[in-house]
Scaffold this motif. Structure first.
Motif, mmCIF file in Angstrom:
data_model
loop_
_atom_site.group_PDB
_atom_site.id
_atom_site.type_symbol
_atom_site.label_atom_id
_atom_site.label_comp_id
_atom_site.label_asym_id
_atom_site.label_seq_id
_atom_site.Cartn_x
_atom_site.Cartn_y
_atom_site.Cartn_z
ATOM 1 N N ARG A 69 0.820 -1.197 0.000
ATOM 2 C CA ARG A 69 0.000 0.000 0.000
ATOM 3 C C ARG A 69 0.864 1.260 0.000
ATOM 4 N NH1 ARG A 69 -4.662 1.785 4.244
ATOM 5 N NH2 ARG A 69 -4.483 -0.372 4.940
ATOM 6 N N TYR A 70 2.031 1.136 0.649
ATOM 7 C CA TYR A 70 2.940 2.274 0.745
ATOM 8 C C TYR A 70 4.171 1.995 -0.113
ATOM 9 C CZ TYR A 70 -0.237 3.325 4.475
ATOM 10 O OH TYR A 70 -1.396 3.588 5.158
ATOM 11 N N PRO A 71 4.900 3.031 -0.478
ATOM 12 C CA PRO A 71 6.129 2.781 -1.251
ATOM 13 C C PRO A 71 7.066 1.851 -0.485
ATOM 14 C CG PRO A 71 5.956 5.106 -0.557
ATOM 15 C CD PRO A 71 4.665 4.448 -0.226
ATOM 16 N N SER A 72 7.825 1.043 -1.216
ATOM 17 C CA SER A 72 8.759 0.108 -0.576
ATOM 18 C C SER A 72 10.174 0.658 -0.636
ATOM 19 C CB SER A 72 8.729 -1.238 -1.296
ATOM 20 O OG SER A 72 7.471 -1.831 -1.126
ATOM 21 N N PHE A 73 10.920 0.515 0.477
ATOM 22 C CA PHE A 73 12.286 1.025 0.533
ATOM 23 C C PHE A 73 13.299 -0.082 0.786
ATOM 24 C CE2 PHE A 73 9.438 4.493 1.603
ATOM 25 C CZ PHE A 73 9.877 5.491 0.752
ATOM 26 N N GLY A 74 12.826 -1.320 0.896
ATOM 27 C CA GLY A 74 13.749 -2.442 1.074
ATOM 28 C C GLY A 74 14.446 -2.481 2.415
ATOM 29 N N ARG A 93 11.042 5.306 5.965
ATOM 30 C CA ARG A 93 11.333 4.109 5.163
ATOM 31 C C ARG A 93 10.973 2.842 5.927
ATOM 32 N NH1 ARG A 93 15.540 7.698 5.090
ATOM 33 N NH2 ARG A 93 15.984 8.665 3.086
ATOM 34 N N VAL A 94 11.476 2.742 7.155
ATOM 35 C CA VAL A 94 11.185 1.556 7.970
ATOM 36 C C VAL A 94 9.682 1.491 8.270
ATOM 37 C CG1 VAL A 94 11.599 0.467 10.212
ATOM 38 C CG2 VAL A 94 13.509 1.471 8.951
ATOM 39 N N GLN A 95 9.083 2.645 8.556
ATOM 40 C CA GLN A 95 7.651 2.659 8.867
ATOM 41 C C GLN A 95 6.824 2.162 7.673
ATOM 42 O OE1 GLN A 95 6.218 6.307 10.796
ATOM 43 N NE2 GLN A 95 8.297 6.687 11.501
ATOM 44 N N ALA A 96 7.169 2.611 6.472
ATOM 45 C CA ALA A 96 6.420 2.186 5.280
ATOM 46 C C ALA A 96 6.597 0.685 5.050
ATOM 47 C CB ALA A 96 6.897 2.968 4.059
ATOM 48 N N ASP A 97 7.829 0.215 5.165
ATOM 49 C CA ASP A 97 8.080 -1.206 4.918
ATOM 50 C C ASP A 97 7.395 -2.081 5.974
ATOM 51 O OD1 ASP A 97 9.530 -0.733 2.596
ATOM 52 O OD2 ASP A 97 11.453 -0.620 3.640
ATOM 53 N N SER A 147 7.413 13.782 4.378
ATOM 54 C CA SER A 147 7.454 12.333 4.342
ATOM 55 C C SER A 147 6.452 11.850 3.304
ATOM 56 C CB SER A 147 7.083 11.801 5.734
ATOM 57 O OG SER A 147 6.650 10.469 5.667
ATOM 58 N N PRO A 148 6.746 10.752 2.637
ATOM 59 C CA PRO A 148 5.758 10.186 1.716
ATOM 60 C C PRO A 148 4.585 9.528 2.457
ATOM 61 C CG PRO A 148 7.736 8.831 1.761
ATOM 62 C CD PRO A 148 8.015 10.024 2.620
ATOM 63 N N ASP A 188 -7.629 8.759 13.986
ATOM 64 C CA ASP A 188 -7.301 9.354 15.289
ATOM 65 C C ASP A 188 -5.881 9.003 15.732
ATOM 66 O OD1 ASP A 188 -7.906 6.647 15.634
ATOM 67 O OD2 ASP A 188 -8.701 6.935 17.658
ATOM 68 N N MET A 189 -5.146 8.245 14.922
ATOM 69 C CA MET A 189 -3.791 7.841 15.316
ATOM 70 C C MET A 189 -2.766 8.346 14.311
ATOM 71 S SD MET A 189 -4.065 3.865 16.490
ATOM 72 C CE MET A 189 -4.078 3.469 18.242
ATOM 73 N N THR A 190 -1.628 8.849 14.837
ATOM 74 C CA THR A 190 -0.536 9.165 13.919
ATOM 75 C C THR A 190 -0.025 7.847 13.329
ATOM 76 O OG1 THR A 190 1.102 9.046 15.692
ATOM 77 C CG2 THR A 190 0.169 11.228 15.205
ATOM 78 N N PHE A 191 0.647 7.949 12.207
ATOM 79 C CA PHE A 191 1.053 6.736 11.490
ATOM 80 C C PHE A 191 1.882 5.786 12.358
ATOM 81 C CE2 PHE A 191 3.158 4.076 8.435
ATOM 82 C CZ PHE A 191 2.171 3.833 7.494
ATOM 83 N N PRO A 192 2.963 6.283 13.025
ATOM 84 C CA PRO A 192 3.745 5.330 13.831
ATOM 85 C C PRO A 192 2.960 4.734 15.006
ATOM 86 C CG PRO A 192 4.670 7.580 13.976
ATOM 87 C CD PRO A 192 3.606 7.612 12.931
ATOM 88 N N THR A 193 2.044 5.510 15.587
ATOM 89 C CA THR A 193 1.231 4.971 16.692
ATOM 90 C C THR A 193 0.349 3.827 16.184
ATOM 91 O OG1 THR A 193 1.143 7.219 17.574
ATOM 92 C CG2 THR A 193 -0.348 5.617 18.559
ATOM 93 N N ALA A 194 -0.273 4.039 15.021
ATOM 94 C CA ALA A 194 -1.130 3.001 14.439
ATOM 95 C C ALA A 194 -0.314 1.765 14.090
ATOM 96 C CB ALA A 194 -1.827 3.542 13.188
ATOM 97 N N LEU A 195 0.892 1.996 13.597
ATOM 98 C CA LEU A 195 1.750 0.874 13.215
ATOM 99 C C LEU A 195 2.073 0.001 14.432
ATOM 100 C CD1 LEU A 195 3.563 -0.583 11.171
ATOM 101 C CD2 LEU A 195 5.281 1.201 11.539
#
Ligand SMILES: *[C@@H]1O[C@H](CO)[C@@H](O)[C@H](O)[C@H]1NC(C)=O
Ligand SMILES: *[C@@H]1O[C@H](CO)[C@@H](O)[C@H](O)[C@H]1NC(C)=O
Ligand SMILES: *[C@@H]1O[C@H](CO)[C@@H](O)[C@H](O)[C@H]1NC(C)=O
Ligand SMILES: *[C@@H]1O[C@H](CO)[C@@H](O)[C@H](O)[C@H]1NC(C)=O
Ligand SMILES: *[C@@H]1O[C@H](CO)[C@@H](O)[C@H](O)[C@H]1NC(C)=O
Ligand SMILES: *[C@@H]1O[C@H](CO)[C@@H](O)[C@H](O)[C@H]1NC(C)=O
Ligand SMILES: *[C@@H]1O[C@H](CO)[C@@H](O)[C@H](O)[C@H]1NC(C)=O
Length: 318
Positions: free
Chosen positions: A24-29, A57-61, A104-105, A115-122
């Motif tokens: 769903r998100y760009p991949s950074f390997g 990058r790590v968050q997206a992957d 950030s992408p 209701d959650m920031t991306f890293p919190t949801a992750l």
């Protein structure tokens, strides 16, 4: 018999196709995965950062991996997280995240959980994956790195002096915004949590095991891997419904609730991050670490942060 070359090519093609359809998100390997017998090995290796930073990058992957693992058609029953950087499991979040003008992408708020920031949801999603999640720690895990460990089901490490865990947020005038200190207080109790988190002190592996912060420590990497791989393969024998069902109940009593994380951790860090003291310290930190590169401050933050506060250990004692 398929030649090794064709086998590898087939694997590469399958892997590429899977990424093309699932991501769903760009991949950074930065997260390399392999799997066999229901056990997935995920190696966090952010080669764009010498400190294995938890950046976009790590968050997206990881978010792409989480989406795959949430799907009910996966045969994975256990996920083993490790790092490709022996000094840093995960240094901390990219501190730029808190500064104005950060780009950030990734969306700031999670599209699925507005209701959650991306890293919190992750991290929340990792805590309730249907699979068993196990972290094998070699290197430092501070800030969101330790919160990541908290969101896993189990933690193992070596006794290497490179293993240092900390919630360093208080030293930035922040709080652990993903709920890391809340999870930690369930593991090691209120007094020890506040001792370590309020002082942003590093804990070593042997002490962390003694307190229950880490499940168990091993003299070397090979001994840790042997134990953890055997444990993982054993859990992976069992029907996935039992693994998920057991986690569901344990999570209900030993994990902070979603509302508590959002209102008492995430909302607080979002408010505090704007303060002039935090902004000034973050700028100083980025400069002193040469944008979070490997060096004394990142390696030995628990001690070296005193220099950013213009004091020495000796002065604290007097
Ligand atoms: C597990 O590995 C196989 C190839 O051996 C691959 O097709 C599959 O997508 C992998 N599963 C996950 C969840 O990565
Ligand atoms: C600082 O490092 C982060 C993470 O590697 C990177 O995304 C960012 O672009 C860097 N900032 C500067 C100013 O170099
Ligand atoms: C997996 O199954 C659960 C329970 O039936 C359901 O709530 C969830 O949406 C499913 N997940 C996916 C990705 O299909
Ligand atoms: C991490 O990435 C670097 C650079 O590509 C590579 O040399 C190293 O082998 C990787 N480590 C692991 C454990 O995959
Ligand atoms: C977390 O999982 C939910 C589905 O339960 C999804 O909507 C959301 O986008 C996910 N976020 C991340 C960062 O994994
Ligand atoms: C995990 O168990 C809970 C409780 O029964 C259920 O609500 C959820 O859908 C299950 N998830 C999966 C992927 O089976
Ligand atoms: C430490 O000294 C520097 C340089 O004089 C100053 O900019 C900074 O604000 C001081 N930090 C603290 C926490 O007092």
């Amino acid at each position: 018999m398929i030649s090794p070359f064709l086998g590898r090519l087939g694997f590469t093609l399958l892997f590429a196709l899977q990424l093309a359809f699932a991501a769903r998100y760009p991949s950074f390997g930065t997260v390399q995965t392999t799997n066999s017998s229901g056990v997935l090995n995920a190696v966090i290796n952010n080669t764009a950062s010498s400190t294995n930073l938890f950046d976009y990058r790590v968050q997206a992957d990881l978010a792409n991996l989480v989406e795959t693992l949430q799907a009910n058609d996966t045969d994975i029953r256990v996920v083993l997280f490790s790092s490709g950087n022996k000094e840093f499991f995960i240094a901390h979040i990219d501190v730029d995240f808190f500064l104005p003008g950060y780009e950030s992408p990734l969306p700031f708020f999670d599209p699925g959980f507005p209701d959650m920031t991306f890293p919190t949801a992750l991290l929340w999603n990792i805590s309730q994956l249907p699979q068993a999640t196990i972290a094998m720690v070699e290197g430092r895990a501070r800030g969101i790195g330790n919160e990541f460990l908290m969101s896993c089901d189990m933690r193992f490490s070596t006794t290497s002096p490179s293993v240092l865990l900390a919630q360093l947020e208080t030293s930035f005038g922040l709080n652990p915004g993903g709920g890391g200190a809340m999870y930690l207080s369930n593991l090691i109790g209120r007094g020890r949590t506040l001792e370590y988190v309020l002082s942003a002190t590093d804990i070593d592996a042997v002490t962390a095991e003694k307190y229950g912060w880490i499940n168990r420590v091993f003299d070397n990497s090979a001994a840790m891997k042997e134990y953890v791989h055997t444990l993982a393969r054993r859990i992976a024998l069992f029907p996935p419904a039992g693994i998920n069902g057991t986690k569901f109940g344990v999570n209900a009593v030993s994990r902070p609730s979603r509302e508590v994380i959002v209102q008492k951790a995430m909302a607080v860090i979002d408010m505090l991050a704007a303060s002039p003291a935090t902004q000034a310290y973050a700028a100083r930190f980025l400069k002193a670490t040469n944008n979070q590169s490997i060096g004394e401050l990142e390696l030995d933050y628990g001690q070296a942060l005193l220099a950013l506060y213009n004091v020495t250990e000796e002065e604290l004692k007097n």
